[in-house]
Design a protein around this motif. Structure first.
Motif, PDB file in Angstrom:
ATOM      1  N   GLY A 149     -26.118   5.774 -38.438  1.00 10.56           N
ATOM      2  CA  GLY A 149     -26.391   5.768 -37.000  1.00 10.56           C
ATOM      3  C   GLY A 149     -25.693   6.890 -36.263  1.00 10.56           C
ATOM      4  N   GLY A 150     -24.449   7.148 -36.632  1.00 11.70           N
ATOM      5  CA  GLY A 150     -23.694   8.192 -35.955  1.00 11.70           C
ATOM      6  C   GLY A 150     -24.275   9.568 -36.179  1.00 11.70           C
ATOM      7  N   VAL A 151     -24.515   9.924 -37.442  1.00 10.33           N
ATOM      8  CA  VAL A 151     -25.058  11.254 -37.729  1.00 10.33           C
ATOM      9  C   VAL A 151     -26.482  11.382 -37.215  1.00 10.33           C
ATOM     10  CG1 VAL A 151     -25.984  10.787 -40.049  1.00 10.33           C
ATOM     11  CG2 VAL A 151     -25.164  13.077 -39.470  1.00 10.33           C
ATOM     12  N   THR A 152     -27.231  10.273 -37.187  1.00  9.96           N
ATOM     13  CA  THR A 152     -28.585  10.306 -36.612  1.00  9.96           C
ATOM     14  C   THR A 152     -28.528  10.686 -35.140  1.00  9.96           C
ATOM     15  OG1 THR A 152     -29.479   8.677 -38.171  1.00  9.96           O
ATOM     16  CG2 THR A 152     -30.626   8.913 -36.072  1.00  9.96           C
ATOM     17  N   ALA A 153     -27.625  10.050 -34.392  1.00  9.59           N
ATOM     18  CA  ALA A 153     -27.479  10.353 -32.962  1.00  9.59           C
ATOM     19  C   ALA A 153     -26.947  11.769 -32.753  1.00  9.59           C
ATOM     20  CB  ALA A 153     -26.552   9.328 -32.309  1.00  9.59           C
ATOM     21  N   TYR A 154     -25.981  12.171 -33.566  1.00  7.48           N
ATOM     22  CA  TYR A 154     -25.377  13.499 -33.438  1.00  7.48           C
ATOM     23  C   TYR A 154     -26.415  14.603 -33.680  1.00  7.48           C
ATOM     24  CZ  TYR A 154     -22.592  17.579 -34.835  1.00  7.48           C
ATOM     25  OH  TYR A 154     -22.075  18.841 -34.966  1.00  7.48           O
ATOM     26  N   VAL A 155     -27.169  14.489 -34.764  1.00  8.40           N
ATOM     27  CA  VAL A 155     -28.177  15.506 -35.074  1.00  8.40           C
ATOM     28  C   VAL A 155     -29.289  15.506 -34.018  1.00  8.40           C
ATOM     29  CG1 VAL A 155     -29.954  16.203 -36.741  1.00  8.40           C
ATOM     30  CG2 VAL A 155     -27.691  15.513 -37.541  1.00  8.40           C
ATOM     31  N   ALA A 156     -29.662  14.325 -33.531  1.00  8.82           N
ATOM     32  CA  ALA A 156     -30.686  14.247 -32.482  1.00  8.82           C
ATOM     33  C   ALA A 156     -30.210  14.963 -31.220  1.00  8.82           C
ATOM     34  CB  ALA A 156     -31.020  12.792 -32.181  1.00  8.82           C
ATOM     35  N   CYS A 157     -28.933  14.821 -30.888  1.00  6.54           N
ATOM     36  CA  CYS A 157     -28.391  15.546 -29.732  1.00  6.54           C
ATOM     37  C   CYS A 157     -28.502  17.058 -29.958  1.00  6.54           C
ATOM     38  CB  CYS A 157     -26.933  15.157 -29.499  1.00  6.54           C
ATOM     39  SG  CYS A 157     -26.685  13.529 -28.748  1.00  6.54           S
ATOM     40  N   LYS A 158     -28.208  17.515 -31.164  1.00  5.08           N
ATOM     41  CA  LYS A 158     -28.321  18.941 -31.460  1.00  5.08           C
ATOM     42  C   LYS A 158     -29.778  19.402 -31.360  1.00  5.08           C
ATOM     43  CE  LYS A 158     -26.028  19.285 -35.453  1.00  5.08           C
ATOM     44  NZ  LYS A 158     -25.334  20.005 -36.571  1.00  5.08           N
ATOM     45  N   ARG A 159     -30.705  18.591 -31.875  1.00  2.63           N
ATOM     46  CA  ARG A 159     -32.114  18.975 -31.875  1.00  2.63           C
ATOM     47  C   ARG A 159     -32.737  18.920 -30.476  1.00  2.63           C
ATOM     48  NH1 ARG A 159     -35.000  19.873 -36.042  1.00  2.63           N
ATOM     49  NH2 ARG A 159     -36.909  18.820 -35.347  1.00  2.63           N
ATOM     50  N   SER A 160     -32.052  18.293 -29.537  1.00  6.43           N
ATOM     51  CA  SER A 160     -32.565  18.252 -28.161  1.00  6.43           C
ATOM     52  C   SER A 160     -32.470  19.615 -27.482  1.00  6.43           C
ATOM     53  CB  SER A 160     -31.779  17.235 -27.333  1.00  6.43           C
ATOM     54  OG  SER A 160     -30.472  17.722 -27.016  1.00  6.43           O
ATOM     55  N   SER A 161     -31.618  20.487 -28.008  1.00  7.03           N
ATOM     56  CA  SER A 161     -31.366  21.821 -27.435  1.00  7.03           C
ATOM     57  C   SER A 161     -30.747  21.761 -26.038  1.00  7.03           C
ATOM     58  CB  SER A 161     -32.661  22.658 -27.390  1.00  7.03           C
ATOM     59  OG  SER A 161     -33.164  22.874 -28.698  1.00  7.03           O
ATOM     60  N   VAL A 162     -30.248  20.594 -25.652  1.00  5.06           N
ATOM     61  CA  VAL A 162     -29.575  20.463 -24.362  1.00  5.06           C
ATOM     62  C   VAL A 162     -28.195  21.107 -24.450  1.00  5.06           C
ATOM     63  CG1 VAL A 162     -28.654  18.844 -22.655  1.00  5.06           C
ATOM     64  CG2 VAL A 162     -30.827  18.369 -23.792  1.00  5.06           C
ATOM     65  N   LYS A 163     -27.892  21.956 -23.496  1.00  3.10           N
ATOM     66  CA  LYS A 163     -26.636  22.702 -23.494  1.00  3.10           C
ATOM     67  C   LYS A 163     -25.581  21.995 -22.639  1.00  3.10           C
ATOM     68  CE  LYS A 163     -28.870  27.212 -24.165  1.00  3.10           C
ATOM     69  NZ  LYS A 163     -30.190  26.623 -24.477  1.00  3.10           N
ATOM     70  N   PRO A 164     -24.310  22.351 -22.836  1.00  3.88           N
ATOM     71  CA  PRO A 164     -23.262  21.763 -21.995  1.00  3.88           C
ATOM     72  C   PRO A 164     -23.575  21.939 -20.513  1.00  3.88           C
ATOM     73  CG  PRO A 164     -22.274  22.963 -23.806  1.00  3.88           C
ATOM     74  CD  PRO A 164     -23.747  23.252 -23.860  1.00  3.88           C
ATOM     75  N   GLY A 165     -23.413  20.862 -19.748  1.00  3.54           N
ATOM     76  CA  GLY A 165     -23.686  20.906 -18.316  1.00  3.54           C
ATOM     77  C   GLY A 165     -25.115  20.545 -17.954  1.00  3.54           C
ATOM     78  N   GLN A 166     -25.987  20.390 -18.960  1.00  6.55           N
ATOM     79  CA  GLN A 166     -27.378  20.018 -18.691  1.00  6.55           C
ATOM     80  C   GLN A 166     -27.566  18.513 -18.889  1.00  6.55           C
ATOM     81  OE1 GLN A 166     -29.720  22.579 -21.316  1.00  6.55           O
ATOM     82  NE2 GLN A 166     -29.705  24.238 -19.806  1.00  6.55           N
ATOM     83  N   TRP A 167     -28.713  18.026 -18.376  1.00  2.00           N
ATOM     84  CA  TRP A 167     -28.965  16.582 -18.358  1.00  2.00           C
ATOM     85  C   TRP A 167     -29.718  16.119 -19.598  1.00  2.00           C
ATOM     86  CZ3 TRP A 167     -26.691  13.473 -14.975  1.00  2.00           C
ATOM     87  CH2 TRP A 167     -26.284  13.975 -13.732  1.00  2.00           C
ATOM     88  N   ILE A 168     -29.258  14.982 -20.169  1.00  2.00           N
ATOM     89  CA  ILE A 168     -29.992  14.307 -21.237  1.00  2.00           C
ATOM     90  C   ILE A 168     -30.145  12.845 -20.856  1.00  2.00           C
ATOM     91  CG2 ILE A 168     -27.924  13.746 -22.626  1.00  2.00           C
ATOM     92  CD1 ILE A 168     -29.725  14.360 -25.120  1.00  2.00           C
ATOM     93  N   VAL A 169     -31.352  12.313 -21.073  1.00  2.00           N
ATOM     94  CA  VAL A 169     -31.643  10.909 -20.771  1.00  2.00           C
ATOM     95  C   VAL A 169     -31.708  10.128 -22.081  1.00  2.00           C
ATOM     96  CG1 VAL A 169     -33.272   9.282 -19.746  1.00  2.00           C
ATOM     97  CG2 VAL A 169     -32.927  11.527 -18.696  1.00  2.00           C
ATOM     98  N   LEU A 170     -31.083   8.953 -22.089  1.00  2.00           N
ATOM     99  CA  LEU A 170     -31.000   8.144 -23.304  1.00  2.00           C
ATOM    100  C   LEU A 170     -31.558   6.737 -23.064  1.00  2.00           C
ATOM    101  CD1 LEU A 170     -27.341   9.099 -24.349  1.00  2.00           C
ATOM    102  CD2 LEU A 170     -29.468  10.195 -25.072  1.00  2.00           C
ATOM    103  N   PRO A 171     -32.877   6.529 -23.248  1.00  2.01           N
ATOM    104  CA  PRO A 171     -33.428   5.171 -23.188  1.00  2.01           C
ATOM    105  C   PRO A 171     -32.872   4.347 -24.348  1.00  2.01           C
ATOM    106  CG  PRO A 171     -35.165   6.832 -23.002  1.00  2.01           C
ATOM    107  CD  PRO A 171     -33.929   7.548 -23.459  1.00  2.01           C
ATOM    108  N   GLY A 172     -32.447   3.128 -24.077  1.00  3.05           N
ATOM    109  CA  GLY A 172     -31.835   2.303 -25.114  1.00  3.05           C
ATOM    110  C   GLY A 172     -30.395   2.685 -25.366  1.00  3.05           C
TER     111      GLY A 172
END
Length: 344
Positions: A149-172
């Motif tokens: 679960g941890g590495v799944t979430a971590y890699v998904a954050c990387k694949r989002s291409s969201v940079k520091p200071g930008q917004w990410i939305v997390l349903p669930g």
């Protein structure tokens, strides 16, 4: 190399039956010794992932995904413990002491609990090349869930291409995967909008670092609320909720050039991730899939915990309680990640 007394028999949760009525009672089975290139791990703790429940209960049979005979009915893939025996050829990497399992798109890969025996047993034979060493400062009960679960979430954050200071939305955001995503996204400098329901989930998400919480049970127009907070929409949406509603909502939360990361796996084969072509084209939206991670990703994910930045919220039990925990998981009654003590 040290020596450890290894019993001839062990306890393991072995699947009986099929479909929703399948159970996994604990039985005594033989301990298998490692062959060339393998190690034997004494499993102290194993996580219970939603995918374990899905495999045991045949929830993905419509996709052609089911436990294979090679598992011998033993599911589980979030194991952590100590190495107690090392097979020929693995001595250079392993000594009798450390632990876990998984590479991503090898065509000949074997997956714990799916196409190989899983971690719901006291002694697990694993491929020495694809087992991860747990760093000092990370407990076994934390490491198991992080390596899935941890590495799944971590890699998904990387694949989002969201940079520091930008917004990410997390349903669930308050769920087993979501609560990891909140922490990794925050640690990576992203601004987190958490979506979930109820005061308990609000408190959890805010405690873990979410800047904004949107209660879907009390908000009539979630997209409008996201636009109000971000100005033009989020830079990324990471969907951990395995629901049609979450996937239908996701593209409407994005700004132009935004990215939806597909993580949650609904059992309904009619659920599709995407958007109308005109919306995708005019707003240049991106949709990417993400599943677990490489050995390097696992090492990085564990390092966040070793540095005190990410910690799983755990619901603890014992291997003998596996069926009860799967029932609670189905009812949404397990906060954070479920972990089961295997070895005494």
């Amino acid at each position: 190399m040290g020596s450890v007394d290894i019993p001839s028999k062990q306890s393991a949760a072995v699947r009986e039956g099929t479909g929703e009525s399948a159970k996994a009672p604990v039985k005594q089975i033989d301990v298998r010794m490692p062959g060339a290139g393998e190690i034997l791990i004494k499993v102290n703790w194993t996580g219970l992932c939603a995918s374990d429940k899905s495999l045991i209960h045949d929830e993905w049979k419509d996709f052609g995904v089911a436990m294979q005979d090679a598992t011998k009915g033993i599911a589980g893939h979030e194991g952590a413990g100590v190495v107690v025996a090392v097979g020929e050829g693995a001595e250079s990497r392993w000594k009798v002491r450390s632990t876990g399992t998984d590479e991503v798109h090898c065509t000949a890969q074997k997956n714990s609990g799916f196409s190989a025996e899983g971690t719901f047993q006291e002694y697990l034979v694993a491929d020495a090349r694809y087992s991860s060493k747990i760093p000092d400062g990370v407990k076994d009960e934390e490491a198991g869930p992080i390596m899935c679960g941890g590495v799944t979430a971590y890699v998904a954050c990387k694949r989002s291409s969201v940079k520091p200071g930008q917004w990410i939305v997390l349903p669930g955001a308050g769920g087993g995967l979501g609560h990891f995503a909140v922490q990794y996204a925050r640690a990576m400098g992203m601004r987190v909008i958490a979506i979930d329901g109820g005061d308990a989930k609000r408190d959890l998400c805010k405690k873990l670092g979410a800047e904004v919480f949107i209660d879907y049970t009390a908000t009539s127009d979630i997209a409008a609320e996201v636009m109000k907070v971000t100005g033009a929409g989020a830079h990324g949406v990471l969907v951990t909720a395995a629901t049609k509603q979450a996937y239908d909502m996701a593209p409407g939360l994005l700004r132009p050039n935004g990215t939806v990361v597909v993580v949650g796996l609904p059992k309904d084969p009619s659920v599709v991730a995407g958007a109308p072509p005109i919306m995708m084209a005019l707003r240049r939206l991106n949709f990417v899939g993400s599943v677990v991670g490489s050995l390097k990703d696992v090492e990085e994910a564990l390092d966040f915990t070793a540095r005190g930045l990410v910690h799983p919220i755990l619901s603890k039990g014992k291997l003998t309680e596996l069926d009860d925990f799967m029932e609670k998981m189905s009812k949404g009654q397990l906060p954070g990640r479920a972990v089961l003590q295997v070895a005494a």
